[in-house]
Write an enzyme that holds these catalytic residues in place. Sequence first.
Site, PDB file in Angstrom:
ATOM      1  N   GLU A  39      -6.855   5.060   7.718  1.00 34.34           N
ATOM      2  CA  GLU A  39      -6.611   6.465   7.343  1.00 34.34           C
ATOM      3  C   GLU A  39      -7.834   7.053   6.635  1.00 34.34           C
ATOM      4  OE1 GLU A  39      -2.877   5.748   5.362  1.00 34.34           O
ATOM      5  OE2 GLU A  39      -1.987   5.275   7.306  1.00 34.34           O
ATOM      6  N   SER A  81       3.424  -1.760  10.446  1.00 28.94           N
ATOM      7  CA  SER A  81       4.867  -1.804  10.709  1.00 28.94           C
ATOM      8  C   SER A  81       5.518  -3.143  10.374  1.00 28.94           C
ATOM      9  CB  SER A  81       5.156  -1.420  12.171  1.00 28.94           C
ATOM     10  OG  SER A  81       4.741  -0.089  12.409  1.00 28.94           O
ATOM     11  N   HIS A 134      -9.614   1.261   5.057  1.00 26.42           N
ATOM     12  CA  HIS A 134      -8.331   1.560   5.714  1.00 26.42           C
ATOM     13  C   HIS A 134      -8.538   2.600   6.813  1.00 26.42           C
ATOM     14  CE1 HIS A 134      -4.229   2.818   6.409  1.00 26.42           C
ATOM     15  NE2 HIS A 134      -3.861   1.686   5.846  1.00 26.42           N
ATOM     16  N   GLU A 146      -5.403  -4.635  10.838  1.00 24.54           N
ATOM     17  CA  GLU A 146      -4.379  -3.602  11.027  1.00 24.54           C
ATOM     18  C   GLU A 146      -4.678  -2.786  12.280  1.00 24.54           C
ATOM     19  OE1 GLU A 146      -2.337  -2.487   7.119  1.00 24.54           O
ATOM     20  OE2 GLU A 146      -4.146  -1.289   7.213  1.00 24.54           O
ATOM     21  N   GLY A 184       2.433   2.550  10.710  1.00 28.85           N
ATOM     22  CA  GLY A 184       3.409   3.621  10.507  1.00 28.85           C
ATOM     23  C   GLY A 184       4.138   4.057  11.766  1.00 28.85           C
ATOM     24  N   LYS A 194       0.099   4.279  -0.313  1.00 32.77           N
ATOM     25  CA  LYS A 194      -0.560   5.481   0.222  1.00 32.77           C
ATOM     26  C   LYS A 194      -0.320   6.653  -0.738  1.00 32.77           C
ATOM     27  CE  LYS A 194      -0.090   3.410   4.698  1.00 32.77           C
ATOM     28  NZ  LYS A 194      -0.081   3.557   6.125  1.00 32.77           N
ATOM     29  N   ASN A 205       0.874  -1.177   0.000  1.00 37.48           N
ATOM     30  CA  ASN A 205       0.000   0.000   0.000  1.00 37.48           C
ATOM     31  C   ASN A 205       0.911   1.228   0.000  1.00 37.48           C
ATOM     32  OD1 ASN A 205      -1.779   2.059   0.539  1.00 37.48           O
ATOM     33  ND2 ASN A 205      -2.292   1.385   2.623  1.00 37.48           N
TER      34      ASN A 205
HETATM   35  P1  PGA Z   1       2.779   0.561   7.620  1.00 37.81           P
HETATM   36  O1  PGA Z   1       1.298   0.737   7.018  1.00 37.81           O
HETATM   37  O2  PGA Z   1       3.333  -0.720   7.050  1.00 37.81           O
HETATM   38  O3  PGA Z   1       3.530   1.784   7.161  1.00 37.81           O
HETATM   39  O4  PGA Z   1       2.643   0.488   9.091  1.00 37.81           O
HETATM   40  C1  PGA Z   1       0.434  -0.351   6.823  1.00 37.81           C
HETATM   41  C2  PGA Z   1      -0.872   0.125   6.246  1.00 37.81           C
HETATM   42  O5  PGA Z   1      -1.342   1.203   6.611  1.00 37.81           O
HETATM   43  O6  PGA Z   1      -1.488  -0.565   5.414  1.00 37.81           O
END
Ligand code: PGA
Length: 250
Positions: free
Chosen positions: A95, A208, A93, A165, A171, A10, A8
Site C-alpha cells: 500500500e 487474507s 508494504h 504478501e 484484503g 493499517k 497490521n
Molecule cells: P489482509 O492484509 O490480512 O487484510 O489481507 C495483510 C497486509 O496488508 O499486511
Amino acid sequence: MNKLIVANFKMNQTPSETNKYISKFLSLEKNFKSQVIICPPFTSIYSFVQNLKNRGIEIGAQNCFFKDYGAYTGEISPKMLKASGVQYVILGHSERRTYFNESNKIINQKIKAALANDLSVIFCVGENENERNKNIQNDIIINQIKESLKNIDNQEIKNIIIAYEPVWAIGTGKAISPIEADDMCKLIKDFINKNYNYNQTKVLYGGSVKSGNAKDLFKMPNIDGALIGGASLDVEEFAKIITIAENFNF
Ligand code: PGA
C-alpha cells in the site's frame, strides 16, 4: 521455531477504539506462547506500549522516514519510534508502494535508517496480479529484495523479517494456496541464505489470513508466521489465530 504473528492495523482505530481493543485483548490473553507484534497507527502506539509491552506483546509501527530529525512536515523518524518504545517497523508494504510511490530505493533508505536506530524491520515484498499471471513473481520478489536490501550486511540481515504478501491476496479474501505460499517463502530463504550466509531469517506470509486458513498455512515448513491486516482488527479472531499458531510451536 515458534511462529511469529504480526498485526497490521493499517489506518484503523481511534485512541478510544484502541482502549477497548486493549481491554478485550487483555481479558482474552492467557499468556500467549507465540511471539506477537502489534503494529497500530502512530496515534495508538503510546497506549499499546503502556498496556501491552510488559505483557510480552511487542509493538511495531507501520512506516517511518529515513532521517532522524528535520524539516520534513508530517513525517515520523525511526529515532522517535525507538524512543516511544517501538521495536519493529513495517517497511515496503504494497500500500505504501502503490499509494505513496515508495520505490525500492526509498525503502532501502528507510530500512537502513530503521536498523541504524536499533529497530527491527518487517520488510514486505509481493507481486501483483498481472505479474503472477505472467508467471514472473520469482523475478519480481528477488528484484525487490536485491534493491531494497542493497548494502545491507551480514549482521544487519539478522534484524530483518521478510513478509511475502502477494498484492492480489491483500484484503481480497483470496489467500494464496499454502503450497504456493510455501514455495515463495522458500525462494526468499534460499536467496538470503545464499547471499548473506544466514539461514535463520523469518519469512511470514500475508494476504487474507484468518482463523479459517491459518492452520493450513502454519503447517507449511517455510512459513514462519503471518502478517495479518483485516483479521487482526477483530480481537477475538486475532486471538484465535494466535492460539492456532501455538499448536505449531516447538
Ligand atoms: P489482509 O492484509 O490480512 O487484510 O489481507 C495483510 C497486509 O496488508 O499486511
